[in-house]
Scaffold this motif. Structure first.
Motif, PDB file in Angstrom:
ATOM      1  N   LEU A  24      22.264  -6.073  73.780  1.00 38.22           N
ATOM      2  CA  LEU A  24      23.004  -6.548  75.169  1.00 38.22           C
ATOM      3  C   LEU A  24      21.735  -6.884  75.900  1.00 38.22           C
ATOM      4  N   TYR A  27      20.445 -10.654  77.389  1.00 35.61           N
ATOM      5  CA  TYR A  27      21.091 -11.785  78.376  1.00 35.61           C
ATOM      6  C   TYR A  27      20.539 -11.725  79.847  1.00 35.61           C
ATOM      7  N   ASP A  35      30.675 -12.089  82.062  1.00 38.42           N
ATOM      8  CA  ASP A  35      31.316 -11.721  80.983  1.00 38.42           C
ATOM      9  C   ASP A  35      31.634 -10.299  80.857  1.00 38.42           C
ATOM     10  N   PRO A  36      32.894  -9.863  80.942  1.00 39.17           N
ATOM     11  CA  PRO A  36      33.457  -8.540  80.737  1.00 39.17           C
ATOM     12  C   PRO A  36      33.279  -7.847  79.499  1.00 39.17           C
ATOM     13  N   GLU A  37      33.170  -8.910  78.301  1.00 37.96           N
ATOM     14  CA  GLU A  37      33.141  -8.084  77.224  1.00 37.96           C
ATOM     15  C   GLU A  37      31.510  -7.715  77.164  1.00 37.96           C
ATOM     16  N   ARG A  38      30.601  -8.262  77.751  1.00 36.48           N
ATOM     17  CA  ARG A  38      29.354  -7.811  77.583  1.00 36.48           C
ATOM     18  C   ARG A  38      29.120  -6.548  78.450  1.00 36.48           C
ATOM     19  N   TYR A  39      29.343  -6.606  79.866  1.00 37.09           N
ATOM     20  CA  TYR A  39      29.416  -5.357  80.642  1.00 37.09           C
ATOM     21  C   TYR A  39      29.949  -4.519  80.475  1.00 37.09           C
ATOM     22  N   GLY A  40      31.272  -4.899  79.740  1.00 34.88           N
ATOM     23  CA  GLY A  40      32.103  -3.747  79.362  1.00 34.88           C
ATOM     24  C   GLY A  40      31.508  -2.777  78.077  1.00 34.88           C
ATOM     25  N   SER A  41      31.127  -3.784  77.368  1.00 35.55           N
ATOM     26  CA  SER A  41      30.583  -2.883  75.957  1.00 35.55           C
ATOM     27  C   SER A  41      29.339  -2.199  76.442  1.00 35.55           C
ATOM     28  N   ARG A  44      30.643   1.008  77.980  1.00 35.47           N
ATOM     29  CA  ARG A  44      31.042   1.940  76.988  1.00 35.47           C
ATOM     30  C   ARG A  44      30.028   2.486  76.122  1.00 35.47           C
ATOM     31  N   ARG A 112      27.554  -3.060  88.492  1.00 34.47           N
ATOM     32  CA  ARG A 112      27.127  -3.619  87.091  1.00 34.47           C
ATOM     33  C   ARG A 112      25.759  -3.955  87.212  1.00 34.47           C
TER      34      ARG A 112
END
Length: 137
Positions: A24, A27, A35-41, A44, A112
């Motif tokens: 990650l 980027y 990108d919510p998938e990137r920052y969410g990952s 988590r 973030r």
């Protein structure tokens, strides 16, 4: 005596989380933040990495009868006093625990930019803690 299988399992999971977090890193901030998938990952897997460290610390403290843990911040303190954890790393770990608490309890307020900064320059501290725990094997 520390049960090696307990540490080994958590070290393997930590390695998995660190690999994802390293990927990650590639980027740019704008790509990451949009990108919510990137920052969410990232959020988590940072949380899971910190949880794995806490689990290992708790395990070592319990198995070696090093002290009583009432708060997560007791774990790095006890390991510094009784197991040779570097005091500077202790302070960094305590800050990680505070960040973990934000991720878990104040998840709507996560900055973030901080998550991105941790990806770019904070993974080394997680890796240093990993090496500390691996030394117990």
């Amino acid at each position: 005596m520390v049960r090696p299988e307990v540490l080994q399992r958590r070290l393997r999971k930590l390695d998995e989380y660190l690999e994802i977090l390293r990927r990650l890193r590639r980027y740019r901030f704008e790509e990451f933040i949009q990108d919510p998938e990137r920052y969410g990952s990232a959020e988590r897997f940072l949380q899971l990495a910190i949880e794995a460290l806490l689990d290992m610390g708790n395990h070592i403290i319990a198995d070696l009868s090093l002290g009583e843990v009432r708060w997560y911040s007791d774990i790095p303190a006890i390991l510094t006093e009784r197991a040779g954890l570097d005091p500077e790393l202790k302070e960094k770990w305590i800050r990680m625990i505070g960040f973990r608490n934000i991720l878990v309890h104040e998840y709507m307020e996560v900055d973030r930019r901080i998550v991105y900064e941790i990806l770019q320059s904070g993974l080394e501290d997680l890796e240093r803690l990993r090496r500390f725990f691996a030394a117990f094997l």
